[in-house]
Design an enzyme around this catalytic site. Structure first.
Site, short mmCIF file in Angstrom:
data_model
loop_
_atom_site.label_atom_id
_atom_site.label_comp_id
_atom_site.label_asym_id
_atom_site.label_seq_id
_atom_site.Cartn_x
_atom_site.Cartn_y
_atom_site.Cartn_z
N THR A 1 1.40 3.56 3.82
CA THR A 1 1.86 2.18 3.51
C THR A 1 2.91 1.20 3.45
O THR A 1 4.28 2.67 3.89
CB THR A 1 1.25 2.38 2.45
N ARG B 1 -14.14 0.44 3.55
CA ARG B 1 -13.20 0.65 2.39
C ARG B 1 -12.06 0.16 1.94
O ARG B 1 -11.41 -0.45 3.32
CB ARG B 1 -12.70 2.00 2.66
N GLY C 1 -8.39 -0.35 -0.38
CA GLY C 1 -7.62 0.35 -1.20
C GLY C 1 -7.50 -0.60 -2.25
O GLY C 1 -7.11 -1.67 -2.64
N THR D 1 1.68 3.21 -3.66
CA THR D 1 1.43 3.88 -2.44
C THR D 1 0.62 4.80 -3.33
O THR D 1 1.06 6.07 -4.19
CB THR D 1 2.73 3.92 -1.83
N GLY D 2 -0.35 5.93 -2.13
CA GLY D 2 -1.47 6.78 -2.45
C GLY D 2 -2.24 6.78 -2.84
O GLY D 2 -2.83 6.23 -2.22
#
Ligand code: SD4
Length: 336
Positions: A196, A224, A226, A247-248
């Site tokens: 990202t 999926r 996010g 982020t993450g």
């Protein structure tokens, strides 16, 4: 009066002015652009060109992350790792100073999802388009359909992943395939994970905007989505307070409406760093023992041009730019 109001606001957060002393107040800069991970350095350069010329933060954050989307050496955009069925699917969002926002999710074969997100914001009555509908809209808007092929690196990583087909996120495998110096574990082929870039900027006119674009987690389930394309989770901008991007591990950002949480905490008087830290603490509290297995980080700027970041784990860094010769990678503070 103002001071009293600030004190009351902090009181309602369970904080005192004293407890805030531990948070470094970053210097103020206007204009300023910050972005996640080391790929942010190159992205900031493009954003800075816009800001330096007196341009809008919105244009800066779009043009900045387009650099990363186009880079085949980075895991953002079409060069990134595919889902477990072998398809690269992209998510992106953008938000301006007037609460205008647009996003795309589960988008395939389009090189610049961030620009499609901007078109969704500007040309449709909607905020979010997904999948085939998002692609159809992109084509109608003149975007090209790119070939359905994996980049060389992604192909290799996917083949390796297929050997075990195990979905196992690895902390901090977030950005450039080549720069893995701060990865805690030895990297094995096929273990690429989060991919990202998030960017927020304040322009000369004092307006804030943000963008976020990602291929999501490598080898994710097909379909999926996010946090990155979800306004309030991966990205939020409120021109009275500031802007934040995440982020993450997206699932854990969505759970707490992370970017909105950070911006709301800044509105209530916290510095960007303190606000990011509070949001990270919230996630860690929810995750309990499992917090050590994930990485989440936030970066934020406020209206005064202060910036800050916080992460769950060591290893997150972000790029801060406020001049031609002032574009630096900073290590984020972390909780555990
Ligand atoms: C996601 N938050 O799709 C994104 C991944 C990410 O660095 O940030 N990677 O969950």
């Amino acid at each position: 009066m103002l001071a009293r109001r600030r004190f009351l606001q902090l009181g309602s957060l369970g904080l005192s002015a004293f407890s805030l002393k531990s948070f470094a107040q970053s210097p103020m800069h206007k204009p300023i652009v910050i972005s996640t991970w080391d790929a942010g350095i190159e992205a900031n350069k493009a954003a800075w060109k816009v800001l330096r010329a007196g341009g809008r933060a919105l244009d800066a954050v779009e043009q900045g992350v387009m650099v990363t989307e186009a880079s085949q050496s980075c895991c953002v955009g079409l060069g990134a790792n595919p889902d477990r069925d072998g398809h690269v699917t992209l998510d992106a969002s953008i938000m301006d100073e007037h609460f205008n926002c647009g996003s795309v999710a589960f988008l395939e074969r389009i090189k610049h999802p961030i620009s499609v997100a901007r078109r969704v914001m500007e040309k449709t009555p909607h905020v979010m388009l997904v999948g085939a509908g998002a692609q159809q809209f992109a084509l109608e808007q003149g975007f090209q359909l790119e070939p359905a092929v994996l980049s060389k690196d992604a192909e290799k990583a996917y083949r390796n992943w297929l050997k075990k087909s195990e979905y196992k996120p690895v902390i901090n495998i977030e950005n450039s395939r080549k720069q893995t110096a701060f990865v805690p574990n030895k990297l094995e082929n096929g273990e690429w994970n989060h991919d990202t870039i998030g960017m927020v900027a304040l322009d000369n006119a004092g307006n804030v905007s943000g963008s976020c674009t990602t291929s999501g987690m490598g080898f994710k389930m097909r379909g999926r989505v996010g946090d990155s394309p979800i306004i309030g989770a991966g990205l939020f901008v409120d021109n009275e307070a500031g802007a934040a991007v995440a982020t993450g591990q997206g699932e854990d950002v969505i759970r707490v409406a992370g970017a909105h949480l950070v911006v709301e905490l800044m509105r209530q008087g916290l510095s960007p760093e303190a606000a990011c830290k509070k949001a990270i603490e919230r996630i860690v509290k929810i995750k309990g023992n499992k917090a050590k297995d994930i990485q989440v980080a936030f970066i934020a700027i406020n209206k005064r041009g202060e910036h800050g970041a916080y992460a769950i784990q060591k290893g997150f860094n972000y790029a801060v730019c406020y001049g031609d010769a002032a574009n630096n990678l900073l290590d984020s503070k972390f909780l555990i």
